[in-house]
Design a protein around this motif. Structure first.
Motif, mmCIF file in Angstrom:
data_model
loop_
_atom_site.group_PDB
_atom_site.id
_atom_site.type_symbol
_atom_site.label_atom_id
_atom_site.label_comp_id
_atom_site.label_asym_id
_atom_site.label_seq_id
_atom_site.Cartn_x
_atom_site.Cartn_y
_atom_site.Cartn_z
ATOM 1 N N SER A 104 -29.769 -71.353 16.852
ATOM 2 C CA SER A 104 -30.888 -70.343 17.525
ATOM 3 C C SER A 104 -31.385 -70.310 18.565
ATOM 4 O O SER A 104 -32.091 -70.868 19.757
ATOM 5 C CB SER A 104 -31.190 -69.750 16.968
ATOM 6 O OG SER A 104 -32.450 -68.335 16.814
ATOM 7 N N GLN A 105 -30.663 -68.792 20.457
ATOM 8 C CA GLN A 105 -31.463 -68.760 21.207
ATOM 9 C C GLN A 105 -33.227 -68.605 21.136
ATOM 10 O O GLN A 105 -33.709 -69.134 21.287
ATOM 11 C CB GLN A 105 -30.534 -67.845 21.597
ATOM 12 C CG GLN A 105 -31.106 -67.709 23.460
ATOM 13 C CD GLN A 105 -31.927 -66.908 23.550
ATOM 14 O OE1 GLN A 105 -33.659 -67.556 24.326
ATOM 15 N NE2 GLN A 105 -32.630 -65.868 22.671
ATOM 16 N N ALA A 156 -27.056 -59.104 24.862
ATOM 17 C CA ALA A 156 -26.034 -59.909 25.162
ATOM 18 C C ALA A 156 -25.938 -61.220 24.894
ATOM 19 O O ALA A 156 -26.539 -61.329 26.337
ATOM 20 C CB ALA A 156 -25.615 -58.805 25.180
ATOM 21 N N SER A 157 -26.028 -62.095 24.554
ATOM 22 C CA SER A 157 -26.152 -63.186 25.434
ATOM 23 C C SER A 157 -25.003 -64.002 26.280
ATOM 24 O O SER A 157 -24.281 -64.055 25.624
ATOM 25 C CB SER A 157 -26.560 -64.291 23.498
ATOM 26 O OG SER A 157 -26.240 -65.554 24.126
HETATM 27 C C1 F6R Z 1 -24.484 -61.243 21.165
HETATM 28 C C2 F6R Z 1 -26.027 -62.183 20.593
HETATM 29 C C3 F6R Z 1 -25.975 -61.798 18.593
HETATM 30 C C4 F6R Z 1 -26.529 -63.545 19.012
HETATM 31 C C5 F6R Z 1 -27.551 -63.643 17.696
HETATM 32 C C6 F6R Z 1 -28.077 -64.954 17.091
HETATM 33 O O1 F6R Z 1 -24.916 -61.458 22.059
HETATM 34 O O2 F6R Z 1 -26.723 -61.807 21.265
HETATM 35 O O3 F6R Z 1 -25.195 -62.195 18.622
HETATM 36 O O4 F6R Z 1 -26.199 -64.298 19.438
HETATM 37 O O5 F6R Z 1 -28.375 -62.309 16.980
HETATM 38 O O6 F6R Z 1 -29.380 -64.241 17.813
HETATM 39 P P1 F6R Z 1 -30.245 -66.026 17.783
HETATM 40 O O7 F6R Z 1 -29.378 -67.214 18.719
HETATM 41 O O8 F6R Z 1 -31.807 -65.761 18.671
HETATM 42 O O9 F6R Z 1 -30.420 -67.198 16.602
#
Ligand code: F6R
Length: 369
Positions: A104-105, A156-157
């Motif tokens: 998770s980011q 967007a990641s």
């Molecule tokens: C896509 C995006 C989302 C996250 C997802 C998980 O660009 O940002 O699909 O990757 O919501 O978020 P984290 O990594 O914060 O758990």
């Protein structure tokens, strides 16, 4: 604070070489071995692990899908990757010898948090791969490997994804190193290649102008398809996800081997199809199969956008647009192959007049289930 860029997303795409290098920093010693002491799961426990389960959402889930290929190849431990939102509802089989990896980011994603709570209740060890220091997911895990990508502001990641991949490779290689597998030499050589990968990402970033121009030319399209195989399959899914969230276009990723089982019926005149081509050196059988897929879809009118390794000449006759990426070991290719897809989606969003950093209906961290 956007450092001269129009959008945080552009800045974060450009920061990827540094982000990737920062994820590796201090984790490879002078002898070329991994040192992950910060992961406070003792080596003897890691040696006992008999199953790895990865849980994550969205882009992080795509990183987890790629990690499965790496973990199973380098460690021979069975690994499954599951959407965090589905995980606990199917009553998964977990015990003390299961290692659950939660990616998770933000460290605040509720679906992922609930999945790891469920895993710990069943006695599994949980390792978090996370970008946000002190967030909830690492606090509730047994151990954490931080990605050190720096703050990611755009919804967007991008750089978080590349660093999640690096962290996943580190976990896979470390498990291989601790347990000792027949891939010892390969593991050492991949660690060496990984330590150079930031330069390769930089090279890709330097060649993106034709991708931007292509994106601008496709701004009035309704659909874009993405094909890949092996680790290129999750890359295709990630390319499609970026396009949905940023350009609000219909985009779908497929495993190229599935084409003939249905999706090929979608191919029509001038439909853009992005194909991520595996290295001709590594899994050459897959390479040849995908080249014939490109031939097939082009014969049916598709406009082929081919992402292929430097020196891969077999794709040239069938590529309407050819995007070159540096040669890398097969499993590391997503680190270079994803970058053009990020740039493509960002430029398409811009050309369509969308708000790049804040796509409609989306939030940076999803704290409800
Ligand atoms: C896509 C995006 C989302 C996250 C997802 C998980 O660009 O940002 O699909 O990757 O919501 O978020 P984290 O990594 O914060 O758990």
């Amino acid at each position: 604070e956007k450092g001269g860029y129009d959008y945080f997303m552009l800045k974060e795409i450009a920061e990827q070489p540094k982000a990737v290098a920062d994820t590796l920093l201090g984790r490879i010693d002078e002898a070329g071995r991994l040192t992950l002491d910060e992961v406070r799961i003792p080596d003897h426990v890691l040696r006992e692990v008999d199953k790895v389960v990865i849980v994550a959402c969205g882009t992080a889930y795509h990183a987890g899908m790629i990690a499965k290929y790496a973990i199973e190849h380098w460690t021979r431990i069975p690994c499954e990757t599951e959407l965090a939102s589905e995980f606990r509802y199917r009553d998964p089989i977990l015990d003390q010898r299961t290692l659950v990896v939660a990616i998770s980011q933000s460290g605040e994603t509720m679906d992922t948090l609930m999945a790891l709570r469920h895993a710990r209740e069943q006695g599994a060890k949980v390792l978090a791969i996370c970008n946000t220091n002190g967030s909830t997911i690492p606090r509730e895990s047994d151990a954490v490997l931080y990605t050190h990508a720096g703050p990611e502001v755009a919804v967007a990641s991008t750089k978080a994804f590349l660093t999640q991949l690096v962290a996943c490779y580190l976990v896979a290689l470390y498990l291989g190193q601790v347990r000792g597998t027949k891939w010892g030499d390969e593991i050492r050589s991949v660690i060496r290649e990984l330590s150079q990968i930031s330069t390769e990402v930089e090279k890709v970033l330097g060649t993106m102008e034709p991708v931007r121009e292509l994106a601008r030319n496709l701004a009035d399209k309704n659909t874009v398809l993405f094909l890949g195989r092996h680790v290129g399959y999750p890359v295709a899914l990630e390319g499609a996800l970026k396009l949905k969230e940023l350009a609000y276009m219909h985009a779908e990723g497929f495993a190229a081997g599935e084409l003939k089982h249905g999706p090929i019926a979608l191919i029509e005149e001038d439909l853009p199809v992005v194909v991520v081509v595996p290295s001709p050196r590594g899994r050459s059988v897959l390479h040849d199969k995908i080249v014939s897929n490109i031939q097939e879809i082009r014969a049916r009118g598709a406009r082929t956008i081919v992402i292929a390794e430097e020196g891969d000449e077999a794709v040239v006759p069938y590529a309407d647009h050819l995007v070159r990426i540096p040669a890398t070991p097969t499993l590391l290719q997503p680190l270079v192959a994803t970058v053009p897809l990020q740039v493509f989606a960002c430029e398409l969003a811009t050309a369509r007049g969308n708000e790049v950093d804040q796509p409609r209906n989306l939030a940076k961290s999803v704290t409800v289930e």
